[in-house]
Design a protein around this motif. Structure first.
Motif, short mmCIF file in Angstrom:
data_model
loop_
_atom_site.label_atom_id
_atom_site.label_comp_id
_atom_site.label_asym_id
_atom_site.label_seq_id
_atom_site.Cartn_x
_atom_site.Cartn_y
_atom_site.Cartn_z
N ALA A 110 -13.31 42.45 76.18
CA ALA A 110 -14.62 42.43 75.53
C ALA A 110 -14.76 43.53 74.48
CB ALA A 110 -15.72 42.57 76.57
N GLY A 111 -13.73 44.36 74.34
CA GLY A 111 -13.75 45.38 73.30
C GLY A 111 -14.10 46.77 73.78
N LEU A 112 -14.27 46.95 75.10
CA LEU A 112 -14.57 48.27 75.62
C LEU A 112 -13.30 49.12 75.69
CD1 LEU A 112 -17.03 47.30 78.49
CD2 LEU A 112 -17.59 48.10 76.19
N SER A 113 -13.48 50.41 75.73
CA SER A 113 -12.34 51.32 75.76
C SER A 113 -11.67 51.32 77.13
CB SER A 113 -12.79 52.74 75.41
OG SER A 113 -13.63 53.26 76.45
N ALA A 114 -10.44 51.86 77.16
CA ALA A 114 -9.72 51.98 78.43
C ALA A 114 -10.47 52.92 79.39
CB ALA A 114 -8.31 52.50 78.19
N GLY A 115 -11.16 53.92 78.83
CA GLY A 115 -11.93 54.84 79.68
C GLY A 115 -13.04 54.13 80.41
N VAL A 116 -13.78 53.28 79.69
CA VAL A 116 -14.85 52.52 80.33
C VAL A 116 -14.27 51.52 81.32
CG1 VAL A 116 -16.73 50.89 79.93
CG2 VAL A 116 -16.38 52.80 78.35
N VAL A 151 -8.74 45.27 88.84
CA VAL A 151 -8.01 45.28 87.57
C VAL A 151 -8.45 44.11 86.70
CG1 VAL A 151 -5.73 44.96 86.53
CG2 VAL A 151 -6.03 46.56 88.42
N GLY A 152 -8.76 42.98 87.34
CA GLY A 152 -9.27 41.85 86.58
C GLY A 152 -10.57 42.18 85.87
N ALA A 153 -11.45 42.88 86.56
CA ALA A 153 -12.71 43.31 85.95
C ALA A 153 -12.45 44.28 84.81
CB ALA A 153 -13.61 43.95 87.00
N GLY A 154 -11.50 45.21 85.00
CA GLY A 154 -11.15 46.14 83.94
C GLY A 154 -10.54 45.43 82.74
N GLY A 155 -9.73 44.42 83.03
CA GLY A 155 -9.12 43.64 81.95
C GLY A 155 -10.16 42.90 81.13
N LEU A 156 -11.16 42.36 81.80
CA LEU A 156 -12.25 41.69 81.08
C LEU A 156 -13.00 42.67 80.19
CD1 LEU A 156 -13.73 39.32 83.84
CD2 LEU A 156 -12.47 38.65 81.77
N GLY A 200 -0.93 49.10 79.28
CA GLY A 200 -0.66 47.74 79.74
C GLY A 200 0.01 47.63 81.09
N HIS A 201 0.05 48.72 81.86
CA HIS A 201 0.70 48.70 83.17
C HIS A 201 -0.32 48.36 84.27
CE1 HIS A 201 4.17 50.16 81.15
NE2 HIS A 201 3.69 51.38 80.95
N TRP A 202 -0.92 47.22 84.16
CA TRP A 202 -1.98 46.85 85.10
C TRP A 202 -1.44 46.64 86.51
CZ3 TRP A 202 -5.52 42.89 82.04
CH2 TRP A 202 -5.93 43.51 80.85
N GLY A 203 -0.22 46.15 86.61
CA GLY A 203 0.37 45.93 87.92
C GLY A 203 0.54 47.20 88.72
#
Length: 243
Positions: A59-65, A50-55, A137-140
């Motif tokens: 960085a401006g990438l979409s939620a899909g990416v 999730v940390g990698a996805g958050g980064l 925003g439900h990363w947890g």
């Protein structure tokens, strides 16, 4: 106190050595008694992914990416251990007509049609759910699913007999029921902290574990390492859906 901390470190390293491909010191001395900390390993894997996805989102990438990155990091961290078990289980359960043939297929390193179909559907479902969670925003929730899906594995190992006399699950051993209970309670606690919800997710995780365990008993007479992998993957998807 020093002995407790030393045991804690040993158990966590033992669990991480079994469930991940992280370059950590070899601490197998914890044995199957270290299964209580498997939810902690799920916390580590989920948090890093999730940390990698958050980064990626930062960085401006979409939620899909970002969702693709989350799944990729999870697979890299675990070496595809659980996904491999799911594919072998699908091939064996529906590719063989007898118990012996199913076990033979599950041991084969080659992947068949059922395994491919199972992996495609599973990754599609996981990606869809992870993207929805990240977008809102439900990363947890994503981390909690990684935690709780590993928290039910010791229970399956403790309650369901081995299907064969060798293999990964047999070699690792069977945890005591108190160890399995501790793992599940710990997973529930972490899930509550991470997502704010636990009752439905806990019931769903138990339901998946029970259903696949019953199916394994009917098809091959017990559980194997492949069955445990399938339980983890399916439970993770079910928990994501529930949360």
């Amino acid at each position: 106190m020093e002995n407790v901390l030393s045991r804690l470190r040993t158990d966590i390293l033992t669990g991480a050595g079994l469930l991940t491909r992280l370059p950590l010191p070899d601490h197998r001395s914890g044995g199957i008694g270290a299964a209580w900390c498997w939810p902690v390993i799920g916390l580590l894997v989920g948090a890093l992914a999730v940390g990698a996805g958050g980064l990626a989102i930062w960085a401006g990438l979409s939620a899909g990416v970002a969702g693709v990155i989350v799944l990729l990091v999870q697979v890299l961290l675990t070496g595809g251990l659980h996904e491999d078990g799911l594919a072998d289980t699908a091939d064996g359960f529906w590719g063989g007509w007898t118990r012996e043939r199913r076990l033979e297929i599950m041991r084969d390193s080659r992947i068949g049609s059922y395994g491919v179909i199972a992996l495609i559907l599973v990754f599609l479902a996981r990606w869809t759910l992870v993207v929805q969670a990240l977008a809102h925003g439900h990363w947890g929730v994503v981390i909690a699913a990684a935690v709780l899906s590993r928290g039910v594995l010791p229970g399956v190992m403790a309650l369901v007999p081995h299907a064969r006399s060798d293999g990964l699950s047999k070699g690792v051993g069977r945890p005591d029921r108190d160890v399995a209970a501790l793992a599940f309670v710990l997973a529930l606690g972490l899930t509550l902290v991470l997502s704010g919800s636990v009752v439905v997710a806990g019931l769903v995780a138990i339901g998946v574990a029970a259903l696949l365990s019953r199916l394994a008993l009917a098809r091959i007479g017990g559980q194997t390492g492949d069955i445990l992998g399938a339980v983890q993957v399916v439970a993770e998807i079910a928990v994501l859906m529930a949360l």
